[in-house]
Write an enzyme that holds these catalytic residues in place. Structure first.
Site, PDB file in Angstrom:
ATOM      1  N   PHE A   1       0.829  -1.361   0.033  1.00  0.00           N
ATOM      2  CA  PHE A   1       0.006   0.069   0.024  1.00  0.00           C
ATOM      3  C   PHE A   1       0.807   1.347  -0.067  1.00  0.00           C
ATOM      4  O   PHE A   1       2.069   1.325   0.753  1.00  0.00           O
ATOM      5  CB  PHE A   1      -0.956  -0.038   1.201  1.00  0.00           C
ATOM      6  CG  PHE A   1      -1.889  -0.979   1.307  1.00  0.00           C
ATOM      7  CD1 PHE A   1      -3.256  -0.900   0.703  1.00  0.00           C
ATOM      8  CD2 PHE A   1      -1.677  -2.168   2.076  1.00  0.00           C
ATOM      9  CE1 PHE A   1      -4.022  -1.922   0.808  1.00  0.00           C
ATOM     10  CE2 PHE A   1      -2.491  -2.974   2.265  1.00  0.00           C
ATOM     11  CZ  PHE A   1      -3.697  -3.137   1.735  1.00  0.00           C
ATOM     12  N   ASP A   2       0.416   2.087  -0.918  1.00  0.00           N
ATOM     13  CA  ASP A   2       1.009   3.653  -0.686  1.00  0.00           C
ATOM     14  C   ASP A   2       0.096   4.232   0.768  1.00  0.00           C
ATOM     15  O   ASP A   2      -0.772   3.559   1.098  1.00  0.00           O
ATOM     16  CB  ASP A   2       0.858   4.642  -1.856  1.00  0.00           C
ATOM     17  CG  ASP A   2       1.128   5.937  -1.682  1.00  0.00           C
ATOM     18  OD1 ASP A   2       2.139   6.259  -1.187  1.00  0.00           O
ATOM     19  OD2 ASP A   2       0.120   6.676  -2.015  1.00  0.00           O
ATOM     20  N   LYS A   3       0.655   5.297   1.332  1.00  0.00           N
ATOM     21  CA  LYS A   3      -0.113   5.811   2.243  1.00  0.00           C
ATOM     22  C   LYS A   3      -1.225   6.851   2.166  1.00  0.00           C
ATOM     23  O   LYS A   3      -2.324   6.739   2.272  1.00  0.00           O
ATOM     24  CB  LYS A   3       0.852   6.215   3.523  1.00  0.00           C
ATOM     25  CG  LYS A   3       0.127   6.752   4.665  1.00  0.00           C
ATOM     26  CD  LYS A   3       0.976   7.074   5.940  1.00  0.00           C
ATOM     27  CE  LYS A   3       1.586   8.561   5.573  1.00  0.00           C
ATOM     28  NZ  LYS A   3       0.526   9.413   5.763  1.00  0.00           N
TER      29      LYS A   3
END
Length: 631
Positions: A308-310
């Site tokens: 995941f990106d944040k």
């Protein structure tokens, strides 16, 4: 001729069925000659479309199922098996009829999207209100949408306000309130209110048109399984013809050889996979997850590692400025004006948050006022504003420009980071003059979506972010991820994905589709949070979440796994049916007509099995753990 057969296919089937019924009654009454005549006419009525398709396939150097049926029926007529010839042709047309009806139902999700497309638009031109075909609307036109009306184009609201249903775009039926300056999308419906908008995208460029185009393209894209089965059919069909000839020469039983031809038809095998993928893709599109083809479904279903990106992915992507610290005595309004003007060059969420904060306070912001403006990938921005050189960004950017941090500045920076903020340094003429703190809320559905991925077999869930260590750690701890890596550049994310793939992992990357585009493209499956349909998200990712909701990710993963499972089930059903039928023929239990009936039932069975996918809806439980952790 082909058009005529297609147009009258149902009528020919009804005529054939009626003649067979008359023949059966005549046979019961003892009129065998009438029975034979009606069966022959029934065969002639039904065989036309079959021969036509067989010939079309042959002209394209392809051996189709229709070719096997044609040869078998001609053979049956030759040996005067009129009953079986008539029943086989009728059952084949009846099977095609059922197949068409059920396939149309599996495509109904896509058709419902097409039906949502607006046909006309009310436009003001030269001071006059006129109704135009939607294809005649031009970018820049002044468009009016009244209550109950469909938004005909993508645009920006000039005046008015409304509650809008964007289910056609996002898959979410909840109404959204929109007012002046808000974006609206073609295909949305005004539940209440009135708006006037400026058209920004028209015709095929609208978000809604692109969604339909993407889904239609996805249904055409073949998976590895489909490609294999199509290649298999090309060799299988002529092989069966050869085997039937061998059977005849070995047994001198023409009836057995003809029966062998019909029984060995791989109809269910050929249709089982495509119908499953069509149903799965349609279900995903209906629920806001655009999956780009059967091969993506196969890869999606096999994912064991999710990255995941944040910002904008695990968080809402709507960060706010929480605190501004100024070290040189500049007034806050003046300081914010300086920073926001330089940040105009940035497309990153954080930079745009500062611009938005300035605009909300009616501070004038204009990109043209900044000279030598540059967005520095993964670090920040730089530019000259009112004669001063500004460097705005993270700690790495300050180090690149050899800008020193004193102990007080460092302490304030660490304090903001530990509180879960993203702290942005502002340097003027190589001296730090302030810190802007920004915080983004974690998505309320993130925890349940992550839990769903775990429950469905994902072994590793990791977050990669360019944000600071403390902010990343806080998000990771709240969501219970397996790990995180902070302060990364886009190239670092690519390297991490590459390392995971080299370990044999099937990697899925979830990002916002803007600064994560390279990583999305490099992963086995790239998932983009669509934000209402950004072009780069649609172009780069394998799956686009049109509502930008994590529950759509969970649903997309679930429907992909189930679609893949149904495809395998259908393949098994088809192979088992062929095996049992061939065994039945060899032992004399199955004859031509009964074998054809079982063959058609198997086709219908795999279609009905795939149709189950149309109604699957991922039910995410209301999760209190996230709220408890978040509080």
């Amino acid at each position: 001729m082909s058009k005529w057969f297609n147009r009258h296919l149902n009528q020919l089937m009804y005529i054939s069925g009626a003649l067979i019924s008359i023949g059966i009654v005549a046979g019961i009454l003892g009129y065998s000659e009438i029975t034979n005549i009606t069966f022959i006419v029934a065969t002639i009525a039904a065989i036309g479309p079959i021969i036509n398709k067989a010939w079309m396939a042959l002209t394209m150097k392809s051996f189709s199922i229709e070719l096997l049926i044609t040869i078998a029926v001609i053979g049956a007529m030759f040996i005067q098996e009129y009953t079986e010839a008539a029943i086989v042709t009728f059952l084949f047309l009846f099977g095609a009829y059922l197949e068409k009806r059920t396939l149309n139902k599996t495509r109904s999700s896509i058709q419902s999207l097409v039906d949502m497309a607006p046909a006309t638009a009310i436009v003001i031109r030269n001071g006059e209100e006129m109704e135009l075909d939607v294809d005649e609307v031009e970018a820049g036109d002044h468009v009016i949408v009244r209550p109950g009306g469909k938004v005909p184009v993508d645009g920006t609201i000039l005046s008015g306000q409304a509650h809008i249903n964007e289910a056609a775009i996002t898959g979410e039926s909840n109404l959204r309130f929109k007012a002046e300056d808000a974006e609206v999308f073609s295909g949305s419906v005004l539940d209440s209110g009135y708006i006037e908008l400026t058209a920004t995208k028209v015709g095929e460029d609208t978000t809604f048109s692109k969604i339909i185009e993407l889904v239609e393209e996805a249904q055409e894209k073949k998976s590895g399984t489909e490609k294999f089965l199509n290649t298999f059919a090309q060799y299988y069909t002529p092989a069966i013809v050869v085997l039937a000839i061998v059977v005849y020469f070995l047994t001198r039983n023409l009836h057995l050889a003809i029966t062998f031809l019909v029984i060995a038809c791989p109809g269910a095998l050929i249709i089982g996979a495509p119908v499953a993928y069509v149903a799965g893709i349609g279900n995903g599109a209906k629920n806001g997850a655009l999956i780009k083809g059967g091969e993506v479904i196969d890869n999606f279903a096999k994912v064991d590692t999710v990255i995941f990106d944040k910002t904008g992915t695990l968080t809402e992507g709507r960060p706010t400025v929480t605190d501004i610290i100024i070290f040189d005595g500049t007034e806050e309004e003046s300081f914010l004006r300086q920073v926001a003007n330089v940040e105009m060059v940035s497309e990153h969420h954080l930079g745009q948050t500062i611009v938005k904060e300035a605009k909300s306070k009616s501070i004038p912001v204009e990109k043209s006022t900044v000279e030598d403006a540059e967005a520095i990938k993964g670090k920040g921005v730089s530019g000259i504003f009112e004669g001063a050189e500004y460097i705005i960004g993270n700690k790495k950017l300050m180090e690149d420009y050899n800008i020193e941090l004193n102990k007080d500045t460092e302490a304030k920076y660490i304090g903001r980071q530990k509180a879960g903020n993203t702290a942005i340094f502002v340097a003027r003429d190589n001296r730090i003059v302030g810190i802007v703190s920004i915080m983004d809320k974690i998505r309320q559905d993130a925890f349940t979506a992550i839990q769903t991925l775990r429950d469905k077999g994902v072994g590793s869930l990791v977050m990669l972010t360019g944000d600071n260590y403390h902010s990343a750690k806080k998000v990771s701890d709240i969501l219970g991820l397996d790990g995180f890596h902070a302060e990364l550049m886009p190239d670092d994310k690519m390297k991490y994905i590459e390392d995971e793939k080299e370990r044999g992992r099937k990697v899925m990357m979830v990002g916002d589709g803007i600064n994560d585009a390279p990583a999305l493209a490099f992963a086995d499956v790239g998932i983009a949070m669509g934000h209402g349909g950004t072009d780069i998200a649609m172009e780069t990712a394998d799956v686009v979440l049109m509502g930008s909701r994590m529950e759509q990710l969970a649903h997309g993963f679930t429907i992909s796994k189930m679609t893949y499972r149904v495809m395998l089930q259908n393949t098994a059903i088809a192979l088992l049916t062929v095996g049992l039928l061939l065994g039945g023929v060899l032992y004399g239990y199955i004859h031509l007509a009964s074998g054809m009936l079982i063959h058609e039932v198997s086709i219908l069975l795999v279609i009905l099995n795939a149709m189950r996918l149309r109604k699957i809806k991922e039910r995410l439980p209301k999760e209190k753990k996230l709220q408890e952790r978040y509080s």
